[in-house]
Design a protein around this motif. Structure first.
Motif, mmCIF file in Angstrom:
data_model
loop_
_atom_site.group_PDB
_atom_site.id
_atom_site.type_symbol
_atom_site.label_atom_id
_atom_site.label_comp_id
_atom_site.label_asym_id
_atom_site.label_seq_id
_atom_site.Cartn_x
_atom_site.Cartn_y
_atom_site.Cartn_z
ATOM 1 N N VAL A 16 0.835 -1.209 0.000
ATOM 2 C CA VAL A 16 0.000 0.000 0.000
ATOM 3 C C VAL A 16 0.872 1.263 0.000
ATOM 4 O O VAL A 16 0.488 2.305 -0.528
ATOM 5 C CB VAL A 16 -0.943 0.012 1.231
ATOM 6 C CG1 VAL A 16 -1.949 1.138 1.116
ATOM 7 C CG2 VAL A 16 -1.677 -1.306 1.375
ATOM 8 N N ALA A 20 1.207 5.429 -2.309
ATOM 9 C CA ALA A 20 1.452 6.823 -1.893
ATOM 10 C C ALA A 20 2.506 7.455 -2.801
ATOM 11 O O ALA A 20 2.415 8.635 -3.160
ATOM 12 C CB ALA A 20 1.897 6.863 -0.436
ATOM 13 N N ARG A 27 1.099 13.944 -8.626
ATOM 14 C CA ARG A 27 1.094 15.365 -8.221
ATOM 15 C C ARG A 27 2.305 16.100 -8.789
ATOM 16 O O ARG A 27 2.217 17.264 -9.179
ATOM 17 C CB ARG A 27 1.093 15.494 -6.690
ATOM 18 C CG ARG A 27 -0.241 15.228 -6.051
ATOM 19 C CD ARG A 27 -0.269 15.699 -4.603
ATOM 20 N NE ARG A 27 0.582 14.933 -3.715
ATOM 21 C CZ ARG A 27 0.210 13.835 -3.067
ATOM 22 N NH1 ARG A 27 -1.014 13.356 -3.229
ATOM 23 N NH2 ARG A 27 1.037 13.198 -2.268
ATOM 24 N N LEU A 108 -5.494 11.799 7.656
ATOM 25 C CA LEU A 108 -5.389 10.355 7.892
ATOM 26 C C LEU A 108 -4.725 9.717 6.685
ATOM 27 O O LEU A 108 -5.046 10.078 5.540
ATOM 28 C CB LEU A 108 -6.795 9.776 8.080
ATOM 29 C CG LEU A 108 -7.571 10.365 9.263
ATOM 30 C CD1 LEU A 108 -9.036 10.507 8.920
ATOM 31 C CD2 LEU A 108 -7.382 9.517 10.499
ATOM 32 N N SER A 110 -1.566 9.958 5.594
ATOM 33 C CA SER A 110 -0.984 11.157 4.965
ATOM 34 C C SER A 110 0.025 10.834 3.865
ATOM 35 O O SER A 110 0.253 11.681 2.993
ATOM 36 C CB SER A 110 -0.336 12.029 6.040
ATOM 37 O OG SER A 110 0.449 11.245 6.909
ATOM 38 N N GLN A 132 1.551 4.890 8.659
ATOM 39 C CA GLN A 132 2.439 3.877 9.232
ATOM 40 C C GLN A 132 3.806 4.497 9.565
ATOM 41 O O GLN A 132 4.267 5.420 8.875
ATOM 42 C CB GLN A 132 2.620 2.741 8.235
ATOM 43 C CG GLN A 132 1.380 1.874 8.133
ATOM 44 C CD GLN A 132 1.702 0.393 8.065
ATOM 45 O OE1 GLN A 132 2.863 -0.004 8.005
ATOM 46 N NE2 GLN A 132 0.688 -0.427 8.070
ATOM 47 N N VAL A 135 6.430 5.255 6.835
ATOM 48 C CA VAL A 135 5.979 6.294 5.894
ATOM 49 C C VAL A 135 6.192 7.681 6.508
ATOM 50 O O VAL A 135 6.763 8.584 5.889
ATOM 51 C CB VAL A 135 4.485 6.061 5.525
ATOM 52 C CG1 VAL A 135 3.943 7.207 4.682
ATOM 53 C CG2 VAL A 135 4.311 4.725 4.810
ATOM 54 N N ASP A 160 -0.658 2.502 12.873
ATOM 55 C CA ASP A 160 -1.542 1.890 11.887
ATOM 56 C C ASP A 160 -2.985 2.309 12.197
ATOM 57 O O ASP A 160 -3.399 2.336 13.360
ATOM 58 C CB ASP A 160 -1.414 0.359 11.945
ATOM 59 C CG ASP A 160 -2.040 -0.285 10.727
ATOM 60 O OD1 ASP A 160 -1.309 -0.806 9.888
ATOM 61 O OD2 ASP A 160 -3.293 -0.244 10.602
ATOM 62 N N LEU A 187 -7.669 6.636 0.822
ATOM 63 C CA LEU A 187 -7.523 5.656 1.900
ATOM 64 C C LEU A 187 -8.575 4.550 1.873
ATOM 65 O O LEU A 187 -8.256 3.385 2.084
ATOM 66 C CB LEU A 187 -7.581 6.383 3.261
ATOM 67 C CG LEU A 187 -7.722 5.487 4.503
ATOM 68 C CD1 LEU A 187 -6.490 4.571 4.652
ATOM 69 C CD2 LEU A 187 -7.923 6.319 5.756
ATOM 70 N N TYR A 190 -8.439 0.867 0.710
ATOM 71 C CA TYR A 190 -7.445 -0.011 1.355
ATOM 72 C C TYR A 190 -7.909 -0.496 2.724
ATOM 73 O O TYR A 190 -7.152 -1.135 3.451
ATOM 74 C CB TYR A 190 -6.099 0.719 1.483
ATOM 75 C CG TYR A 190 -5.619 1.237 0.149
ATOM 76 C CD1 TYR A 190 -5.182 0.356 -0.836
ATOM 77 C CD2 TYR A 190 -5.653 2.586 -0.165
ATOM 78 C CE1 TYR A 190 -4.793 0.814 -2.084
ATOM 79 C CE2 TYR A 190 -5.260 3.059 -1.406
ATOM 80 C CZ TYR A 190 -4.838 2.169 -2.362
ATOM 81 O OH TYR A 190 -4.455 2.618 -3.596
ATOM 82 N N LEU A 191 -9.134 -0.153 3.069
ATOM 83 C CA LEU A 191 -9.705 -0.605 4.344
ATOM 84 C C LEU A 191 -10.869 -1.546 4.068
ATOM 85 O O LEU A 191 -11.672 -1.282 3.158
ATOM 86 C CB LEU A 191 -10.244 0.584 5.153
ATOM 87 C CG LEU A 191 -9.256 1.652 5.611
ATOM 88 C CD1 LEU A 191 -10.015 2.766 6.343
ATOM 89 C CD2 LEU A 191 -8.167 1.072 6.491
HETATM 90 C C1 LIG Z 1 -2.852 6.081 -2.002
HETATM 91 S S1 LIG Z 1 -1.903 6.484 -0.596
HETATM 92 C C2 LIG Z 1 -2.597 8.075 -0.238
HETATM 93 C C3 LIG Z 1 -1.645 8.954 0.538
HETATM 94 C C4 LIG Z 1 -2.104 10.402 0.689
HETATM 95 N N1 LIG Z 1 -3.358 10.496 1.397
HETATM 96 C C5 LIG Z 1 -2.213 11.031 -0.674
HETATM 97 O O1 LIG Z 1 -3.328 11.148 -1.185
HETATM 98 O O2 LIG Z 1 -1.172 11.386 -1.219
HETATM 99 C C6 LIG Z 1 -2.544 5.441 0.658
HETATM 100 C C7 LIG Z 1 -1.940 5.736 2.036
HETATM 101 O O3 LIG Z 1 -2.734 5.073 3.002
HETATM 102 C C8 LIG Z 1 -1.868 4.636 4.012
HETATM 103 N N2 LIG Z 1 -2.581 3.565 4.701
HETATM 104 C C9 LIG Z 1 -3.375 2.625 4.141
HETATM 105 N N3 LIG Z 1 -3.835 1.788 5.093
HETATM 106 C C10 LIG Z 1 -3.310 2.236 6.259
HETATM 107 C C11 LIG Z 1 -3.391 1.768 7.600
HETATM 108 N N4 LIG Z 1 -4.087 0.688 7.919
HETATM 109 N N5 LIG Z 1 -2.721 2.447 8.555
HETATM 110 C C12 LIG Z 1 -1.994 3.553 8.246
HETATM 111 N N6 LIG Z 1 -1.875 4.030 6.990
HETATM 112 C C13 LIG Z 1 -2.525 3.377 6.015
HETATM 113 C C14 LIG Z 1 -0.641 4.155 3.253
HETATM 114 O O4 LIG Z 1 0.501 4.029 4.077
HETATM 115 C C15 LIG Z 1 -0.512 5.249 2.205
HETATM 116 O O5 LIG Z 1 0.310 6.297 2.664
#
Ligand SMILES: C[S@@+](CC[C@H](N)C(=O)[O-])C[C@H]1O[C@@H](n2cnc3c(N)ncnc32)[C@H](O)[C@@H]1O
Length: 305
Positions: A16, A20, A27, A108, A110, A132, A135, A160, A187, A190-191
């Motif tokens: 995941v 990012a 961007r 969240l 980030s 995480q 990251v 996390d 986000l 991924y949940l």
């Molecule tokens: C597609 S990236 C988006 C990052 C940022 N929000 C952006 O738009 O640039 C997904 C982000 O979700 C974080 N992420 C996903 N599941 C997570 C979890 N369970 N705990 C912490 N971070 C999580 C990943 O580490 C990653 O940085």
């Protein structure tokens, strides 16, 4: 490709975490676009520092499309334009929130988001970032290494989001009696479905009246075509990028975010990405050039209490 598990972790080049880096590369390219919809000067140095060759070539315009199945300059432009309208939507959301007097912001997941370093935050704004540990640490040290300084007071919570992040956030200083502007960008897919609901329940429980929220909902996650997505991301894997979207996302039924927020006290509105393209004077991508997950609904809301 390793499947997801309830306690998996990652850095910015894997699983995941690599998503990012991928969106930050988007961007960086949108920042170079002469139409000038967004400006994220930190995206490029961050992606270079992660060091995934494919994303660096992408930013440098050095991808050899002949050698990559399913990749075309038009698809890359569609991805860049998609990141431009998404970034602008959430930049404007946060600027509007601080315009109404909100002085604490929680980002969240980030990732490589550099908003704490680049938006015009009013004095006294605190930006909390949750992701995480690997990251958070990478972004903090890389930006310090190039002399970047946050404009807002930046407080990081390396945890996390499946763990007890509300306690960690309060411990870092979040004032639950004051309104908060929340951002959950890139986000939710991924949940798991249940974790998405829990995320919003936690946010609602921490939010004073006047709080705001922004996120996006991807309806295509419900009847997700794993084969098409796997085929479209094969070009990444052939070029050494550890992203198999089909194994990273949680497909299937889940609550629609606008409905869920409205049912839990938020005044929430959604706008389609197609509409954002039109508002910004950009032609929406043809379906075959588009993200395999299809349409995206960008959502913002306010808690009136
Ligand atoms: C597609 S990236 C988006 C990052 C940022 N929000 C952006 O738009 O640039 C997904 C982000 O979700 C974080 N992420 C996903 N599941 C997570 C979890 N369970 N705990 C912490 N971070 C999580 C990943 O580490 C990653 O940085």
């Amino acid at each position: 490709m390793v499947a997801r598990s309830h306690d998996d972790d990652w850095d910015l080049a894997s699983s995941v975490g690599a998503t990012a880096t991928m969106v930050a590369a988007g961007r960086a390219m949108a920042t170079k676009d002469p139409r000038g919809l967004i400006s994220d000067p930190f995206a490029e140095p961050l992606v270079r520092a992660v060091g995934v060759d494919f994303f660096i070539k992408m930013m440098d315009g050095e991808i050899d499309f002949d050698g990559i199945e399913n990749a075309t300059p038009a698809r890359l432009q569609a991805m860049t334009d998609g990141m431009a309208v998404r970034t602008k939507y959430f930049d404007d959301y946060l600027t509007d929130a601080t315009g109404t007097g909100v002085r604490q912001v929680v980002i969240l997941a980030s990732g490589l988001d550099s908003r704490a370093y680049r938006l015009p935050w009013p004095a006294g704004t605190v930006v909390y970032e949750i992701d995480q540990p690997q990251v958070i640490e990478f972004k903090t040290s890389t930006l310090a290494g190039i002399g970047a300084e946050p404009i807002a007071a930046r407080r990081t919570i390396p945890i996390d989001l499946r763990a007890d992040w509300p306690t960690a956030l309060r411990g870092a200083g979040l004032d639950t009696a004051a309104p908060t502007a929340w951002l959950a960008e890139g986000l939710l897919i991924y949940l798991p479905a249940e974790a998405q609901d829990r995320l919003f329940d936690n946010i609602t429980a921490l939010s004073a009246p006047g709080s705001t929220i922004a996120t996006e909902f991807v309806p295509g996650i419900i009847d997700f075509d794993a084969d098409r997505v796997r085929e479209m991301s094969s070009s990444f894997r052939d070029h050494g990028v550890d992203i198999d979207m089909a194994s990273l996302v949680y497909a299937g039924e889940r609550n629609h975010v606008v409905d869920y927020l409205r049912n839990t006290g938020w005044h929430a509105e959604g706008v389609t990405r197609t509409e954002l393209f039109e508002r910004n004077g950009i032609d929406p991508p043809a379906p075959e050039r588009d993200d395999p997950l299809g349409e995206i609904i960008f959502i913002s809301g306010r808690l009136t209490g």
